[in-house]
Design a protein around this motif. Structure first.
Motif, PDB file in Angstrom:
ATOM      1  N   ASP A   1       0.825  -1.208   0.000  1.00  0.00           N
ATOM      2  CA  ASP A   1       0.000   0.000   0.000  1.00  0.00           C
ATOM      3  C   ASP A   1       0.862   1.261   0.000  1.00  0.00           C
ATOM      4  O   ASP A   1       0.408   2.350   0.325  1.00  0.00           O
ATOM      5  CB  ASP A   1      -0.968   0.016   1.184  1.00  0.00           C
ATOM      6  N   TRP A   2       2.119   1.116  -0.401  1.00  0.00           N
ATOM      7  CA  TRP A   2       3.031   2.259  -0.459  1.00  0.00           C
ATOM      8  C   TRP A   2       2.635   3.201  -1.606  1.00  0.00           C
ATOM      9  O   TRP A   2       2.476   2.775  -2.744  1.00  0.00           O
ATOM     10  CB  TRP A   2       4.460   1.797  -0.713  1.00  0.00           C
ATOM     11  N   PRO A   3       2.521   4.507  -1.352  1.00  0.00           N
ATOM     12  CA  PRO A   3       2.212   5.444  -2.441  1.00  0.00           C
ATOM     13  C   PRO A   3       3.417   5.629  -3.358  1.00  0.00           C
ATOM     14  O   PRO A   3       4.568   5.636  -2.912  1.00  0.00           O
ATOM     15  CB  PRO A   3       1.859   6.735  -1.708  1.00  0.00           C
ATOM     16  N   ALA A   4       3.152   5.759  -4.643  1.00  0.00           N
ATOM     17  CA  ALA A   4       4.184   6.024  -5.639  1.00  0.00           C
ATOM     18  C   ALA A   4       4.113   7.485  -6.073  1.00  0.00           C
ATOM     19  O   ALA A   4       3.252   8.248  -5.624  1.00  0.00           O
ATOM     20  CB  ALA A   4       4.004   5.100  -6.842  1.00  0.00           C
ATOM     21  N   ALA A   5       5.020   7.871  -6.973  1.00  0.00           N
ATOM     22  CA  ALA A   5       5.101   9.278  -7.390  1.00  0.00           C
ATOM     23  C   ALA A   5       3.819   9.762  -8.047  1.00  0.00           C
ATOM     24  O   ALA A   5       3.500  10.955  -7.980  1.00  0.00           O
ATOM     25  CB  ALA A   5       6.282   9.459  -8.333  1.00  0.00           C
ATOM     26  N   ASP A   6       3.077   8.853  -8.668  1.00  0.00           N
ATOM     27  CA  ASP A   6       1.833   9.258  -9.340  1.00  0.00           C
ATOM     28  C   ASP A   6       0.617   9.211  -8.417  1.00  0.00           C
ATOM     29  O   ASP A   6      -0.517   9.381  -8.866  1.00  0.00           O
ATOM     30  CB  ASP A   6       1.583   8.400 -10.579  1.00  0.00           C
ATOM     31  N   GLY A   7       0.856   8.965  -7.129  1.00  0.00           N
ATOM     32  CA  GLY A   7      -0.231   8.962  -6.157  1.00  0.00           C
ATOM     33  C   GLY A   7      -0.917   7.619  -5.974  1.00  0.00           C
ATOM     34  O   GLY A   7      -1.729   7.461  -5.056  1.00  0.00           O
ATOM     35  N   LEU A   8      -0.625   6.644  -6.829  1.00  0.00           N
ATOM     36  CA  LEU A   8      -1.216   5.316  -6.709  1.00  0.00           C
ATOM     37  C   LEU A   8      -0.411   4.475  -5.726  1.00  0.00           C
ATOM     38  O   LEU A   8       0.810   4.634  -5.604  1.00  0.00           O
ATOM     39  CB  LEU A   8      -1.270   4.627  -8.075  1.00  0.00           C
ATOM     40  N   ARG A   9      -1.096   3.564  -5.056  1.00  0.00           N
ATOM     41  CA  ARG A   9      -0.450   2.647  -4.121  1.00  0.00           C
ATOM     42  C   ARG A   9      -0.373   1.265  -4.761  1.00  0.00           C
ATOM     43  O   ARG A   9      -1.321   0.845  -5.414  1.00  0.00           O
ATOM     44  CB  ARG A   9      -1.238   2.581  -2.808  1.00  0.00           C
ATOM     45  N   GLY A  10       0.728   0.577  -4.531  1.00  0.00           N
ATOM     46  CA  GLY A  10       0.791  -0.777  -5.072  1.00  0.00           C
ATOM     47  C   GLY A  10       2.186  -1.269  -5.342  1.00  0.00           C
ATOM     48  O   GLY A  10       3.157  -0.843  -4.722  1.00  0.00           O
TER      49      GLY A  10
ATOM     50  N   ALA B   1      14.623  -1.021   0.471  1.00  0.00           N
ATOM     51  CA  ALA B   1      15.154  -1.463  -0.821  1.00  0.00           C
ATOM     52  C   ALA B   1      14.030  -1.835  -1.780  1.00  0.00           C
ATOM     53  O   ALA B   1      14.099  -1.532  -2.980  1.00  0.00           O
ATOM     54  CB  ALA B   1      16.091  -2.647  -0.615  1.00  0.00           C
ATOM     55  N   ALA B   2      12.988  -2.491  -1.263  1.00  0.00           N
ATOM     56  CA  ALA B   2      11.864  -2.884  -2.112  1.00  0.00           C
ATOM     57  C   ALA B   2      11.118  -1.653  -2.634  1.00  0.00           C
ATOM     58  O   ALA B   2      10.690  -1.618  -3.792  1.00  0.00           O
ATOM     59  CB  ALA B   2      10.912  -3.791  -1.339  1.00  0.00           C
ATOM     60  N   ARG B   3      10.953  -0.656  -1.785  1.00  0.00           N
ATOM     61  CA  ARG B   3      10.285   0.573  -2.236  1.00  0.00           C
ATOM     62  C   ARG B   3      11.129   1.314  -3.261  1.00  0.00           C
ATOM     63  O   ARG B   3      10.599   1.880  -4.237  1.00  0.00           O
ATOM     64  CB  ARG B   3       9.993   1.486  -1.043  1.00  0.00           C
ATOM     65  N   ARG B   4      12.438   1.312  -3.070  1.00  0.00           N
ATOM     66  CA  ARG B   4      13.319   2.008  -4.007  1.00  0.00           C
ATOM     67  C   ARG B   4      13.240   1.371  -5.397  1.00  0.00           C
ATOM     68  O   ARG B   4      13.110   2.071  -6.401  1.00  0.00           O
ATOM     69  CB  ARG B   4      14.757   1.975  -3.485  1.00  0.00           C
ATOM     70  N   ARG B   5      13.285   0.036  -5.462  1.00  0.00           N
ATOM     71  CA  ARG B   5      13.212  -0.599  -6.778  1.00  0.00           C
ATOM     72  C   ARG B   5      11.805  -0.463  -7.370  1.00  0.00           C
ATOM     73  O   ARG B   5      11.650  -0.354  -8.587  1.00  0.00           O
ATOM     74  CB  ARG B   5      13.646  -2.063  -6.705  1.00  0.00           C
ATOM     75  N   ARG B   6      10.768  -0.461  -6.517  1.00  0.00           N
ATOM     76  CA  ARG B   6       9.406  -0.240  -7.010  1.00  0.00           C
ATOM     77  C   ARG B   6       9.302   1.123  -7.674  1.00  0.00           C
ATOM     78  O   ARG B   6       8.742   1.268  -8.775  1.00  0.00           O
ATOM     79  CB  ARG B   6       8.417  -0.360  -5.845  1.00  0.00           C
ATOM     80  N   ASP B   7       9.868   2.147  -7.013  1.00  0.00           N
ATOM     81  CA  ASP B   7       9.772   3.497  -7.554  1.00  0.00           C
ATOM     82  C   ASP B   7      10.533   3.626  -8.871  1.00  0.00           C
ATOM     83  O   ASP B   7      10.083   4.323  -9.797  1.00  0.00           O
ATOM     84  CB  ASP B   7      10.289   4.508  -6.532  1.00  0.00           C
ATOM     85  N   LEU B   8      11.686   2.963  -8.980  1.00  0.00           N
ATOM     86  CA  LEU B   8      12.424   2.969 -10.239  1.00  0.00           C
ATOM     87  C   LEU B   8      11.600   2.309 -11.351  1.00  0.00           C
ATOM     88  O   LEU B   8      11.562   2.788 -12.491  1.00  0.00           O
ATOM     89  CB  LEU B   8      13.750   2.238 -10.079  1.00  0.00           C
TER      90      LEU B   8
END
Length: 257
Positions: free
Chosen positions: A27-36, A152-159
């Motif tokens: 449920d982590w938010p990404a740069a576009d505002g969506l979570r996933g 680390a998981a959030r960092r690769r998700r954001d990339l």
């Protein structure tokens, strides 16, 4: 290597040699505002979602364009190799993931949609996607270990979301080359792994299909010896809460022959 079936008509894995896991989508938010989760594709495997609870969607991108498919309890959605997919969590999305080839999608058959400069060679890609070991100790050490893996998981998700956004924009603008270039890069990254993947397929899905063929042959002759080998298996997860590409996973070994 998993043991060979006791005879050509025997196979002990789940139907068709599939794998299964229980996924609680990030449920982590990404740069576009969506979570996933983390956008990626599989190169040799079809994957399916059977939604257990919550609400969300799966965004997909192929050469035919972008699509968003709702995910609600009871929904069954699947997609073939080459489909870039991104899970979006709108409310507590939990689902069973059904994976071809004994769970290969979570065991290597995936390439994240990282920006192109991180897809140039296996070492660069691994450095961008690797997670630190997750501690299994109790208490504060476990919490600290999980926090490091989560970062680390959030960092690769954001990339991967960054790369996915660029691929989607190009595809929707009518430019197919960025997506085609990603496909080429993904194929080059996994080429050294395919021998091991072939063995997993041989002892899984191929063995399951061969067993069915042998059973047809036996029954056509009035023989039924394979029925005496009937068995029941029940398993609990071998790991709970693993940080996966799209969420926290409860992992089973049921795809193994």
């Amino acid at each position: 290597m998993p043991p060979a079936p006791r005879d050509p008509a025997a196979f002990g894995g789940l139907p068709g040699g599939i794998g299964v896991s229980l996924l609680r989508v990030y449920d982590w938010p990404a740069a576009d505002g969506l979570r996933g989760g983390t956008p990626h594709l599989h190169l040799t495997c079809t994957e399916g979602y059977a939604v257990v609870s919550g609400r969300g969607a799966v965004q997909t991108l192929t050469s035919t364009g972008f699509r968003q498919t709702p995910l609600t309890p009871g929904a069954l959605v699947w997609f073939t190799p080459g489909t870039i997919h991104r899970l979006v969590n709108e409310r507590d999305l939990t689902l069973h993931v059904l994976m071809q080839n004994s769970g290969l999608p979570e065991a290597g058959d995936a390439v994240l949609t990282l920006p192109p400069h991180l897809l140039t060679d296996p070492a660069t890609y691994r450095a961008a996607t690797a997670l630190p070991p997750r501690t299994t100790h109790e208490g504060e050490a476990a919490a600290t270990g999980d926090a490091a893996v989560e970062r680390a998981a959030r960092r690769r998700r954001d990339l991967a979301v960054e790369g996915f956004t660029a691929l989607r924009a190009a595809t929707e603008a009518g430019d197919p080359e960025p997506l085609a270039a990603f496909h080429r890069a993904a194929a080059a990254l996994v080429a050294p792994l395919t021998a091991a993947w072939r063995e997993r397929w041989r002892t899984g899905a191929a063995a399951a299909a061969a067993a069915t063929g042998a059973q047809f042959d036996a029954l056509a002759k009035g023989q039924a010896s394979h029925l005496a080998q009937a068995a029941v298996r029940a398993e609990l997860p071998v790991e709970r809460g693993r940080f996966g590409m799209c969420g926290r996973l409860d992992v089973y070994e049921t795809g193994a022959p």
